[in-house]
Scaffold this motif. Sequence first.
Motif, short mmCIF file in Angstrom:
data_model
loop_
_atom_site.label_atom_id
_atom_site.label_comp_id
_atom_site.label_asym_id
_atom_site.label_seq_id
_atom_site.Cartn_x
_atom_site.Cartn_y
_atom_site.Cartn_z
N LYS A 195 0.84 -1.19 0.00
CA LYS A 195 0.00 0.00 0.00
C LYS A 195 0.88 1.24 0.00
O LYS A 195 1.80 1.37 0.80
CB LYS A 195 -0.92 -0.02 1.22
N SER A 196 0.57 2.16 -0.92
CA SER A 196 1.39 3.36 -1.07
C SER A 196 1.39 4.21 0.19
O SER A 196 2.40 4.83 0.54
CB SER A 196 0.91 4.18 -2.27
N ASP A 197 0.25 4.27 0.89
CA ASP A 197 0.21 5.08 2.10
C ASP A 197 1.07 4.48 3.21
O ASP A 197 1.65 5.20 4.02
CB ASP A 197 -1.24 5.24 2.58
N ARG A 198 1.19 3.14 3.22
CA ARG A 198 2.06 2.49 4.20
C ARG A 198 3.53 2.77 3.88
O ARG A 198 4.35 2.96 4.78
CB ARG A 198 1.81 0.98 4.22
N VAL A 199 3.86 2.78 2.59
CA VAL A 199 5.23 3.09 2.18
C VAL A 199 5.59 4.52 2.57
O VAL A 199 6.67 4.78 3.11
CB VAL A 199 5.39 2.89 0.66
N LEU A 200 4.68 5.45 2.31
CA LEU A 200 4.93 6.85 2.65
C LEU A 200 5.02 7.03 4.16
O LEU A 200 5.87 7.79 4.65
CB LEU A 200 3.81 7.72 2.08
N ARG A 201 4.17 6.34 4.91
CA ARG A 201 4.20 6.46 6.37
C ARG A 201 5.53 5.97 6.94
O ARG A 201 6.09 6.59 7.85
CB ARG A 201 3.03 5.67 6.97
N PHE A 202 6.04 4.86 6.41
CA PHE A 202 7.33 4.36 6.88
C PHE A 202 8.44 5.37 6.60
O PHE A 202 9.31 5.60 7.45
CB PHE A 202 7.64 3.02 6.20
N LYS A 203 8.43 5.97 5.41
CA LYS A 203 9.46 6.96 5.08
C LYS A 203 9.39 8.17 5.99
O LYS A 203 10.42 8.72 6.39
CB LYS A 203 9.30 7.39 3.62
N GLN A 204 8.19 8.59 6.35
CA GLN A 204 8.05 9.76 7.20
C GLN A 204 8.53 9.49 8.62
O GLN A 204 9.19 10.34 9.22
CB GLN A 204 6.58 10.21 7.21
N TYR A 205 8.22 8.33 9.15
CA TYR A 205 8.60 8.03 10.53
C TYR A 205 10.09 7.69 10.65
O TYR A 205 10.76 8.13 11.59
CB TYR A 205 7.76 6.87 11.06
N PHE A 206 10.61 6.91 9.72
CA PHE A 206 11.98 6.41 9.85
C PHE A 206 12.98 7.14 8.95
O PHE A 206 14.15 6.77 8.93
CB PHE A 206 12.03 4.91 9.53
N ASN A 207 12.52 8.14 8.23
CA ASN A 207 13.41 8.91 7.36
C ASN A 207 14.20 7.97 6.44
O ASN A 207 15.44 8.03 6.35
CB ASN A 207 14.38 9.77 8.20
N GLU A 208 13.46 7.11 5.76
CA GLU A 208 14.09 6.13 4.87
C GLU A 208 14.84 6.84 3.74
O GLU A 208 14.31 7.75 3.12
CB GLU A 208 13.02 5.20 4.29
N GLN A 209 16.06 6.39 3.49
CA GLN A 209 16.89 6.96 2.44
C GLN A 209 17.20 5.90 1.39
O GLN A 209 17.29 4.71 1.69
CB GLN A 209 18.20 7.49 3.02
N ASP A 210 17.38 6.36 0.16
CA ASP A 210 17.75 5.44 -0.92
C ASP A 210 19.25 5.19 -0.97
O ASP A 210 19.68 4.11 -1.37
CB ASP A 210 17.29 6.01 -2.27
N GLU A 211 20.02 6.17 -0.55
CA GLU A 211 21.48 6.05 -0.67
C GLU A 211 22.15 6.82 0.45
O GLU A 211 21.65 7.85 0.91
CB GLU A 211 21.94 6.58 -2.03
N LEU A 212 23.27 6.29 0.89
CA LEU A 212 24.06 6.95 1.93
C LEU A 212 25.53 6.71 1.65
O LEU A 212 25.96 5.56 1.44
CB LEU A 212 23.69 6.39 3.31
#
Length: 368
Positions: free
Chosen positions: A154-171
């Motif tokens: 679910k796209s809203d679940r993906v967005l929620r995870f990114k908002q809470y955990f500050n998910e990054q694609d690259e570091l």
Amino acid sequence: MMKRSICRLPLFWKIYLPTLATLIVYNEYLIHIYHSFQWAELQCETDSCIKMLLVADPQILGNTFDTKLYWPLANFDSDRHLKRTYKSVVQHAAPDVICFLGDLMDEGSVANDDQFAAYFTRFVNIFSQPTANTIMFYIPGDNDIGGEGLETIKSDRVLRFKQYFNEQDELTIDPMLRILNVNRISMTLPMNSAPSTEEPQPYTVLLSHMPILRWSDPFTYKVIDDFQPNVIFSAHEHKSRHVKTHRNQLAQGAPFEPLNTERSNRHEVVEFDLNYLKDTRELLEFIVPTCSYRMGEMKIGYGYAMFDGDKLRYTVLWTSQRFYQLAVYSMMLIPLKLVCGQLWCGVLKRYWCCCRKRNRNYLPLPLA
């Protein structure tokens, strides 16, 4: 006065109480110290050295799936065990970066916003940032955003995870290490920026919740060809495994083998030359075991990697097997139940008239 009171205790309590106290001290304190003494020490040999702690499948318990009466106690004990083992491995490893490989919550994909916020508060209380300089890197799992079995992402679940955990694609850490977030669940990849030809290229580390080399599908080949990883760290299977294979052999199936699971090599450190792997185009992937005993695994622990110059060293920091400790506690309840049952029966016989023994006078049967 207290000494006299102890001396008056029945023999059962004189044996039971010291035994219970000894078990609690051992299971809750001494066993963690014992395991920390067994862990391997990784010492830096060069100035360009990065220590990485890998946390896989903690899956803190939720409040929906488990409806048994003891679920608050189960959540408390699971959180407490995770927090204690995490604190021990952080003190031992002193990592520069801590990577969480998905499935951070057991019910993240089905939780509403209020439940997710409560789970997130519990999570950061368990897995806190050790120092201000420690880098925390999070990627999602199927229990966080969906995708397990027939469950849709679910796209809203993906967005929620990114908002809470500050998910990054690259570091990028210093000039020597490049960490990429590869999501096999949603089949999405980070943007592949063109590498500079003037400066030395950093080693590429791929993080994925689900193993990459387990399947020889187009997604796997695209990941390998686009990013040319030096090493891959994944989770999802809850066991410690690894594989070293060549790209040309992927179609035949990558044979994952157990790593550091036998008693004789539980704390062994494996070492690889990253430049040699790059020159020979060999692929290396580690599956990190779960750190939560609630996943049903007896062997639980954390992955510990060190990038030291052109060398990679890896080991597993195994923690205590909580199921054995809980089984001992359950066995200690058996004699306690028997004694309490006898005491309760005595109380009933004394104060409840129907349980008292009564002297009955029976008349003789009449003779015919």
